[in-house]
Design an enzyme around this catalytic site. Sequence first.
Site, short mmCIF file in Angstrom:
data_model
loop_
_atom_site.label_atom_id
_atom_site.label_comp_id
_atom_site.label_asym_id
_atom_site.label_seq_id
_atom_site.Cartn_x
_atom_site.Cartn_y
_atom_site.Cartn_z
N LEU A 137 27.93 5.39 0.89
CA LEU A 137 26.69 5.68 1.62
C LEU A 137 25.47 5.11 0.90
CD1 LEU A 137 27.44 9.42 2.39
CD2 LEU A 137 27.60 7.51 4.01
N GLY A 156 22.65 15.75 2.93
CA GLY A 156 22.11 16.99 3.50
C GLY A 156 20.75 16.79 4.14
N TYR A 160 36.81 13.55 -9.26
CA TYR A 160 36.03 13.83 -8.04
C TYR A 160 36.95 13.82 -6.82
CZ TYR A 160 32.51 13.21 -4.37
OH TYR A 160 31.74 13.34 -3.24
N ARG A 184 33.80 -3.73 -0.67
CA ARG A 184 33.33 -2.38 -0.36
C ARG A 184 32.68 -2.34 1.03
NH1 ARG A 184 36.15 -1.65 -3.91
NH2 ARG A 184 35.84 -0.56 -5.90
N PRO A 193 33.32 10.12 4.67
CA PRO A 193 32.48 8.91 4.78
C PRO A 193 32.80 7.88 3.73
CG PRO A 193 31.24 10.69 3.78
CD PRO A 193 32.57 11.27 4.20
N THR A 194 32.58 6.63 4.07
CA THR A 194 32.69 5.53 3.12
C THR A 194 31.46 5.53 2.22
OG1 THR A 194 33.16 3.17 2.95
CG2 THR A 194 31.60 3.83 4.66
#
Length: 314
Positions: free
Chosen positions: A165, A15, A135, A208, A162-163
């Site tokens: 972050l 955000g 989740y 990842r 999104p992957t």
Amino acid sequence: MPSPIFVAGHRGMVGAAVCRRLSLEPGVQVLTRPRSELDLCDEGAVARFFEQEKPATVIFASAKVGGIHANKTFPVEFLTDNLRQELATIHASYRNGVKRFLFLGSTCIYPRLAKQPIREDELLSSALEPTNEAYALAKIAGLKLCQYFRQQYGVLYHSAMPTNLYGPGDNYHPDHSHVLPGLIRRFHEAKLAGSPSVTIWGTGRPLREFLHVDDLADAIIHLCKLENPPDWVNVGTSVDVSILQLAKQVAEAVGYQGEIHTDPSKPDGTPRKLTDTSLIRSTGWAPKISLHEGLQRTYQDFLAESQAGTMRSI
């Protein structure tokens, strides 16, 4: 991208990055509320906020998030808190005429053994990763609700997945953080203590993908300007690295020179989670920040936040 724009979760890492990016858009009015003034789990409070403020666009970046340990320990909270927030906000948005709603999820919505790289149509094709199932279920529900509102009522409600972050404003809690900020903190503390070695969870073999949060913010604004965006779209780099390789790169960025050990008795999580980003790239967006550059910048952000006493560790 009609204004005013309500950014839900503006104090979180995503955000805050979205608000920084929106500050570059001329004539955009941004609405924000801290949790002390607006609890998104409170359906009545959310309804009153939308009735009073009438945002034209909503970017939903609010979520209860955490790493493997937190997800395994608190599945009830990860499912219910996230469901309550998204249900209250999506319904209030529709009732108050919000035409554009962008919902932020995560690539953990995809199956544990999804085909690699993961395309958007892998959703619900097989079982989820058990360590973050709660989740993921909440995020799938939010994504699907946006899709159904768009389908049934013609409103432009869509989602971005999104992957992993990282970047300024990340959570550096020693137990509840994600892998990359957790490694930054551990290697930093090991460097200060002069520790000869650091042990990381698992075998170090899982792969990842990592995206700097400022790249995500840029992708979000890009998607909000599209006339006909996909119902949901992956946002990532399509480049992955093993956890052991990541640990070595973090150690280099931090300046830690000791040994790195693995602990195979700890869970690895999903073996690989690489996104196929061809869909969002076809709309004209691509990431700009490499992992090497992003780690250097993020460690400097970590030091600055630590010194200023603003580092998140919850």
